[in-house]
Design a protein around this motif. Structure first.
Motif, mmCIF file in Angstrom:
data_model
loop_
_atom_site.group_PDB
_atom_site.id
_atom_site.type_symbol
_atom_site.label_atom_id
_atom_site.label_comp_id
_atom_site.label_asym_id
_atom_site.label_seq_id
_atom_site.Cartn_x
_atom_site.Cartn_y
_atom_site.Cartn_z
ATOM 1 N N LEU A 89 8.861 2.954 12.978
ATOM 2 C CA LEU A 89 8.990 2.892 11.529
ATOM 3 C C LEU A 89 10.332 2.257 11.164
ATOM 4 O O LEU A 89 11.383 2.816 11.478
ATOM 5 N N PRO A 90 10.314 1.102 10.509
ATOM 6 C CA PRO A 90 11.582 0.475 10.101
ATOM 7 C C PRO A 90 12.241 1.256 8.974
ATOM 8 O O PRO A 90 11.646 2.170 8.375
ATOM 9 N N ALA A 91 13.459 0.867 8.665
ATOM 10 C CA ALA A 91 14.262 1.606 7.685
ATOM 11 C C ALA A 91 13.589 1.685 6.327
ATOM 12 O O ALA A 91 13.668 2.719 5.647
ATOM 13 N N TRP A 92 12.886 0.631 5.924
ATOM 14 C CA TRP A 92 12.285 0.657 4.588
ATOM 15 C C TRP A 92 11.188 1.714 4.477
ATOM 16 O O TRP A 92 11.001 2.301 3.414
ATOM 17 N N VAL A 93 10.493 1.983 5.577
ATOM 18 C CA VAL A 93 9.472 3.035 5.561
ATOM 19 C C VAL A 93 10.139 4.408 5.491
ATOM 20 O O VAL A 93 9.731 5.285 4.716
ATOM 21 N N LEU A 94 11.168 4.615 6.304
ATOM 22 C CA LEU A 94 11.856 5.905 6.323
ATOM 23 C C LEU A 94 12.459 6.245 4.961
ATOM 24 O O LEU A 94 12.551 7.424 4.590
ATOM 25 N N GLN A 116 0.827 -1.211 0.000
ATOM 26 C CA GLN A 116 0.000 0.000 0.000
ATOM 27 C C GLN A 116 0.859 1.258 0.000
ATOM 28 O O GLN A 116 0.572 2.215 -0.716
ATOM 29 N N LEU A 117 1.893 1.253 0.826
ATOM 30 C CA LEU A 117 2.764 2.433 0.919
ATOM 31 C C LEU A 117 3.483 2.688 -0.397
ATOM 32 O O LEU A 117 3.596 3.835 -0.852
ATOM 33 N N GLU A 118 3.968 1.628 -1.025
ATOM 34 C CA GLU A 118 4.684 1.787 -2.293
ATOM 35 C C GLU A 118 3.747 2.272 -3.385
ATOM 36 O O GLU A 118 4.118 3.097 -4.224
#
Length: 316
Positions: free
Chosen positions: A96-101, A78-80
């Motif tokens: 928030l993990p690194a991939w979200v940041l 969804q975020l992508e």
């Protein structure tokens, strides 16, 4: 994209929408049981997002290798798909993990309710009042993987009044946070808002408030107890016991002068003007209380229902 859960965050989301920003996705915590029927209730952010017609996601985790990998993977998709330029975070409640940041083109901004680096963590408003701080404020921060450790973009101070409670201070800070966010976003996007590293000096941590903390320790100084009453209003509410009954304590004043010799928690006098109680240091005069199942109100209402006299004990 926006991530937040309580009313503090909902104020910022509402401001973003009103200002014409396109919010492609809203992340918020799952519905929680609330009220006497313990029915699942949406967060303030979810309610505001749905009213504005915004898409909402409520994963229990964003960690792909965590307890809920399927929910995290669905959230990632969804975020992508949302392809955000920026992500605004305010009291979300999930790490928030690194991939979200790394996902938003411009990065992630956080609205934090303190003057960083003071009061990093979950409960900055409560802890500022509890500590007796005379000011706090809002910091707009660029997020990194640490706990509120990212570089600062904007800061503005707010005075803490002697009668401020978490509820009153919360409302002022929520409005300020929304205003500073709208100021920061366009300047940040255009590269006109330089980031400033947080100084290493003055770091403090605002741990989440535990209900056990709200039980009054009468051995503490009266001034400390009075601040805790204000810090824990409206939640979880400071409390003590009276003859086995839980009594919520909402308002009090510290009395000047030396206290007469008495064990902490001893009632020194009980009048409509207040319930004077001996503390480890000084005297606290309780003025607003609440019996179990009742409403908060002046001490005189308590005394009409349950007379008290000098020598009675609270918290025993």
């Amino acid at each position: 994209m926006f991530a937040g859960t309580p009313e503090f965050a909902a104020v910022a989301l509402e401001a973003l929408v009103a200002a014409g920003h396109h919010v492609s996705l809203v992340l918020t915590q799952p519905d929680r049981p609330s009220g006497r029927g313990l029915k699942p209730q949406p967060s303030a952010v979810k309610a505001r997002a749905l009213a504005a017609g915004l898409p909402v996601a409520q994963p229990r985790s964003l960690r792909l290798a965590g307890r809920y990998p399927d929910e995290a993977a669905a959230a990632r998709a969804q975020l992508e798909a949302a392809r955000p330029d920026a992500m605004v975070v305010a009291a979300y409640g999930l790490i928030l993990p690194a991939w979200v940041l790394a996902l938003p083109r411009l990065g992630c901004l956080n609205i934090h309710a303190s003057l960083l680096p003071r009061w990093r963590g979950a409960a900055p408003i409560h802890r500022a009042i509890e500590a007796g701080d005379t000011e706090t404020g809002i910091t707009i921060m660029q997020m990194d993987e640490g706990l509120d450790t990212g570089p600062m973009l904007l800061r503005e101070a707010v005075a803490i009044a002697p009668d401020d409670r978490t509820g009153t201070l919360h409302d002022r800070l929520a409005a300020l946070g929304a205003r500073l966010l709208l100021d920061a976003l366009p300047r940040w996007a255009e590269g006109r808002l330089p980031a400033q590293a947080q100084p290493p000096e003055g770091v403090t941590y605002a741990a989440k408030v535990d209900k056990a903390e709200a039980v009054v320790d009468w051995a503490a100084p009266a001034a400390v107890i009075e601040r805790r009453l204000r810090a824990f209003d409206p939640a979880p509410g400071a409390s003590t016991t009276l003859g086995g009954e839980v009594l919520k304590l909402w308002a009090a004043r510290v009395e000047a002068g030396a206290a007469p010799p008495a064990a902490p928690g001893t009632v020194l006098s009980a009048t409509d003007d207040g319930l004077r109680v001996a503390c480890g240091e000084g005297v606290l005069c309780l003025t607003e209380v609440q019996r179990a199942g009742g409403r908060r109100g002046p001490v005189r209402a308590l005394l009409q229902a349950r007379p008290l006299a000098a020598g009675d004990r609270l918290g025993a």
